[in-house]
Design an enzyme around this catalytic site. Sequence first.
Site, PDB file in Angstrom:
ATOM      1  N   GLU A  20     -83.273 -38.504  -7.932  1.00  0.00           N
ATOM      2  CA  GLU A  20     -82.494 -39.901  -8.014  1.00  0.00           C
ATOM      3  C   GLU A  20     -84.016 -40.382  -8.560  1.00  0.00           C
ATOM      4  OE1 GLU A  20     -80.076 -41.488  -8.780  1.00  0.00           O
ATOM      5  OE2 GLU A  20     -78.810 -39.489  -8.452  1.00  0.00           O
ATOM      6  N   ASP A  25     -77.163 -31.376  -9.960  1.00  0.00           N
ATOM      7  CA  ASP A  25     -77.763 -32.824  -9.313  1.00  0.00           C
ATOM      8  C   ASP A  25     -79.140 -33.596  -9.065  1.00  0.00           C
ATOM      9  OD1 ASP A  25     -77.742 -35.878  -8.191  1.00  0.00           O
ATOM     10  OD2 ASP A  25     -76.891 -35.425  -6.302  1.00  0.00           O
ATOM     11  N   ARG A  51     -68.628 -42.114 -17.446  1.00  0.00           N
ATOM     12  CA  ARG A  51     -69.281 -40.915 -17.773  1.00  0.00           C
ATOM     13  C   ARG A  51     -68.624 -40.016 -17.892  1.00  0.00           C
ATOM     14  NH1 ARG A  51     -73.848 -40.646 -13.715  1.00  0.00           N
ATOM     15  NH2 ARG A  51     -72.262 -40.151 -12.469  1.00  0.00           N
ATOM     16  N   ARG A  89     -72.720 -37.184 -17.762  1.00  0.00           N
ATOM     17  CA  ARG A  89     -72.962 -36.753 -16.260  1.00  0.00           C
ATOM     18  C   ARG A  89     -73.061 -34.434 -17.029  1.00  0.00           C
ATOM     19  NH1 ARG A  89     -74.641 -34.439 -12.875  1.00  0.00           N
ATOM     20  NH2 ARG A  89     -74.776 -35.380 -10.370  1.00  0.00           N
TER      21      ARG A  89
END
Length: 146
Positions: free
Chosen positions: A49, A46, A82, A41
């Site tokens: 999605e 971010d 992760r 990650r």
Amino acid sequence: MMKALFSLLLFLAFASPAMAERFVSCHDGDTCTLESGLRVRFAGIDAPEIGQPFALEARDYLTQMVEGRESRLDCSGWSYKRRVCDVFVNGMDVQKELVGWGLAYDYEKYSGGRYQNAQAFAQKMGRGVWSFPDGGFRPWDYRRRK
């Protein structure tokens, strides 16, 4: 015996603060898989999605930057099985690049605002998610809704 040796080598590889390895695939704009099978990650950002605008562009651009290339990873922890890492390819900060193109957000909660300048640039230029008013629907809000 072999399993114990493999476990020891794996521990030593990830105990060191920096390591070099190659990514073989990217799941989305902030998570990729190493040759070893370990998922990483990308720290402090971010990305949209899958199902959100610019998610596929973020994944594809990240894949183009890291897949098959030697990457330097500075890892600091774990999240949902992760490894969480800062990732560099040929000295380039991959997270900063994604944020600067509007393909990921500075996740200030975890970055300490490290990518604010790159995000401000993307916003000023109307890149990626910043082509939407206020940068669109944030991935952390999208996940919360699901």
